[in-house]
Design a protein around this motif. Structure first.
Motif, PDB file in Angstrom:
ATOM      1  N   MET A  12       0.854  -1.186   0.000  1.00  0.00           N
ATOM      2  CA  MET A  12       0.000   0.000   0.000  1.00  0.00           C
ATOM      3  C   MET A  12       0.893   1.240   0.000  1.00  0.00           C
ATOM      4  SD  MET A  12      -3.212  -1.044   0.183  1.00  0.00           S
ATOM      5  CE  MET A  12      -4.300   0.097   0.991  1.00  0.00           C
ATOM      6  N   LEU A  13       0.655   2.154  -0.938  1.00  0.00           N
ATOM      7  CA  LEU A  13       1.421   3.386  -1.033  1.00  0.00           C
ATOM      8  C   LEU A  13       0.532   4.584  -0.732  1.00  0.00           C
ATOM      9  CD1 LEU A  13       3.425   2.728  -4.314  1.00  0.00           C
ATOM     10  CD2 LEU A  13       4.187   2.420  -1.961  1.00  0.00           C
ATOM     11  N   VAL A  14       1.087   5.584  -0.043  1.00  0.00           N
ATOM     12  CA  VAL A  14       0.358   6.817   0.252  1.00  0.00           C
ATOM     13  C   VAL A  14       0.202   7.610  -1.036  1.00  0.00           C
ATOM     14  CG1 VAL A  14       0.412   8.989   1.515  1.00  0.00           C
ATOM     15  CG2 VAL A  14       1.249   6.919   2.596  1.00  0.00           C
ATOM     16  N   TYR A  15      -1.032   8.015  -1.354  1.00  0.00           N
ATOM     17  CA  TYR A  15      -1.223   8.855  -2.528  1.00  0.00           C
ATOM     18  C   TYR A  15      -1.756  10.237  -2.175  1.00  0.00           C
ATOM     19  CZ  TYR A  15      -6.269   7.807  -2.605  1.00  0.00           C
ATOM     20  OH  TYR A  15      -7.601   7.681  -2.292  1.00  0.00           O
ATOM     21  N   ARG A  16      -2.195  10.422  -0.917  1.00  0.00           N
ATOM     22  CA  ARG A  16      -2.651  11.746  -0.507  1.00  0.00           C
ATOM     23  C   ARG A  16      -2.585  11.867   1.011  1.00  0.00           C
ATOM     24  NH1 ARG A  16      -8.725  13.360  -1.460  1.00  0.00           N
ATOM     25  NH2 ARG A  16      -8.338  11.975  -3.175  1.00  0.00           N
ATOM     26  N   THR A  17      -2.158  13.022   1.486  1.00  0.00           N
ATOM     27  CA  THR A  17      -2.217  13.354   2.912  1.00  0.00           C
ATOM     28  C   THR A  17      -2.793  14.750   3.032  1.00  0.00           C
ATOM     29  OG1 THR A  17       0.126  13.821   2.688  1.00  0.00           O
ATOM     30  CG2 THR A  17      -0.428  12.051   4.117  1.00  0.00           C
ATOM     31  N   ARG A  30      -4.207   8.680   2.905  1.00  0.00           N
ATOM     32  CA  ARG A  30      -4.955   7.793   2.017  1.00  0.00           C
ATOM     33  C   ARG A  30      -3.965   6.928   1.248  1.00  0.00           C
ATOM     34  NH1 ARG A  30     -10.043   9.138   2.633  1.00  0.00           N
ATOM     35  NH2 ARG A  30     -10.537  11.281   3.157  1.00  0.00           N
ATOM     36  N   PHE A  31      -4.281   5.628   1.170  1.00  0.00           N
ATOM     37  CA  PHE A  31      -3.394   4.635   0.561  1.00  0.00           C
ATOM     38  C   PHE A  31      -4.089   3.939  -0.601  1.00  0.00           C
ATOM     39  CE2 PHE A  31      -2.186   5.033   4.948  1.00  0.00           C
ATOM     40  CZ  PHE A  31      -0.814   4.973   4.941  1.00  0.00           C
ATOM     41  N   GLU A  32      -3.270   3.421  -1.545  1.00  0.00           N
ATOM     42  CA  GLU A  32      -3.780   2.594  -2.634  1.00  0.00           C
ATOM     43  C   GLU A  32      -2.833   1.420  -2.836  1.00  0.00           C
ATOM     44  OE1 GLU A  32      -5.928   3.940  -6.404  1.00  0.00           O
ATOM     45  OE2 GLU A  32      -3.845   3.677  -7.042  1.00  0.00           O
ATOM     46  N   CYS A  33      -3.400   0.241  -3.045  1.00  0.00           N
ATOM     47  CA  CYS A  33      -2.615  -0.967  -3.276  1.00  0.00           C
ATOM     48  C   CYS A  33      -2.014  -0.929  -4.679  1.00  0.00           C
ATOM     49  CB  CYS A  33      -3.509  -2.197  -3.123  1.00  0.00           C
ATOM     50  SG  CYS A  33      -2.651  -3.748  -3.461  1.00  0.00           S
ATOM     51  N   THR A  34      -0.754  -1.310  -4.779  1.00  0.00           N
ATOM     52  CA  THR A  34      -0.089  -1.312  -6.081  1.00  0.00           C
ATOM     53  C   THR A  34      -0.566  -2.461  -6.973  1.00  0.00           C
ATOM     54  OG1 THR A  34       1.740  -2.587  -5.162  1.00  0.00           O
ATOM     55  CG2 THR A  34       2.005  -0.204  -5.211  1.00  0.00           C
ATOM     56  N   ASP A  35      -1.154  -3.510  -6.371  1.00  0.00           N
ATOM     57  CA  ASP A  35      -1.594  -4.671  -7.148  1.00  0.00           C
ATOM     58  C   ASP A  35      -3.079  -4.613  -7.528  1.00  0.00           C
ATOM     59  OD1 ASP A  35       0.979  -5.722  -7.001  1.00  0.00           O
ATOM     60  OD2 ASP A  35       0.531  -6.843  -5.182  1.00  0.00           O
ATOM     61  N   ALA A  40      -7.505   2.627   1.155  1.00  0.00           N
ATOM     62  CA  ALA A  40      -7.699   2.656   2.603  1.00  0.00           C
ATOM     63  C   ALA A  40      -7.281   4.027   3.110  1.00  0.00           C
ATOM     64  CB  ALA A  40      -6.870   1.565   3.273  1.00  0.00           C
ATOM     65  N   ALA A  41      -7.704   4.354   4.334  1.00  0.00           N
ATOM     66  CA  ALA A  41      -7.333   5.624   4.954  1.00  0.00           C
ATOM     67  C   ALA A  41      -7.083   5.404   6.430  1.00  0.00           C
ATOM     68  CB  ALA A  41      -8.433   6.653   4.745  1.00  0.00           C
ATOM     69  N   ARG A  42      -6.247   6.279   7.005  1.00  0.00           N
ATOM     70  CA  ARG A  42      -6.033   6.247   8.449  1.00  0.00           C
ATOM     71  C   ARG A  42      -5.755   7.663   8.936  1.00  0.00           C
ATOM     72  NH1 ARG A  42      -0.142   3.347   8.762  1.00  0.00           N
ATOM     73  NH2 ARG A  42       1.044   5.083   7.948  1.00  0.00           N
ATOM     74  N   THR A  43      -6.013   7.878  10.211  1.00  0.00           N
ATOM     75  CA  THR A  43      -5.748   9.153  10.858  1.00  0.00           C
ATOM     76  C   THR A  43      -4.507   8.995  11.718  1.00  0.00           C
ATOM     77  OG1 THR A  43      -8.103   9.677  10.900  1.00  0.00           O
ATOM     78  CG2 THR A  43      -6.687  10.895  12.416  1.00  0.00           C
ATOM     79  N   THR A  44      -3.576   9.936  11.590  1.00  0.00           N
ATOM     80  CA  THR A  44      -2.351   9.892  12.377  1.00  0.00           C
ATOM     81  C   THR A  44      -2.074  11.263  12.983  1.00  0.00           C
ATOM     82  OG1 THR A  44      -0.968  10.430  10.481  1.00  0.00           O
ATOM     83  CG2 THR A  44      -1.304   8.116  10.931  1.00  0.00           C
ATOM     84  N   ALA A  45      -1.296  11.268  14.046  1.00  0.00           N
ATOM     85  CA  ALA A  45      -0.903  12.529  14.674  1.00  0.00           C
ATOM     86  C   ALA A  45       0.109  13.229  13.776  1.00  0.00           C
ATOM     87  CB  ALA A  45      -0.308  12.273  16.045  1.00  0.00           C
ATOM     88  N   THR A  46      -0.029  14.528  13.687  1.00  0.00           N
ATOM     89  CA  THR A  46       0.923  15.343  12.936  1.00  0.00           C
ATOM     90  C   THR A  46       2.100  15.608  13.846  1.00  0.00           C
ATOM     91  OG1 THR A  46      -0.895  16.399  11.767  1.00  0.00           O
ATOM     92  CG2 THR A  46       1.226  17.492  11.665  1.00  0.00           C
TER      93      THR A  46
END
Length: 51
Positions: A12-17, A30-35, A40-46
Motif C-alpha cells: 500500500m502506497l500513500v497517494y494523498r495526505t 490515504r493509501f492505494e494498493c499497487t496490485d 484505505a485511509a487512516r488518521t495519524t498525529a501530525t
C-alpha cells in the motif's frame, strides 16, 4: 515498515495526505494498493517540532 493490503497482501502506497477535517494536530493519510488498487485511509498525529 510497509503497509500491506488486507485484500491481496500487496504493498500500500500513500497517494494523498491532508489535515483532518475537525481534529487539530492530526492528518488523514490515504493509501492505494499497487496490485489490486484497493484504497484505505487512516488518521495519524501530525508531528510538530518544538524549539
Amino acid at each position: 515498515m510497509k503497509d500491506v493490503c488486507k485484500k491481496c497482501g500487496g504493498e500500500m502506497l500513500v497517494y494523498r495526505t491532508g489535515p483532518h477535517p475537525w481534529r487539530t494536530g492530526y492528518e488523514v493519510q490515504r493509501f492505494e494498493c499497487t496490485d489490486c488498487k484497493a484504497q484505505a485511509a487512516r488518521t495519524t498525529a501530525t508531528e510538530r517540532k518544538t524549539r
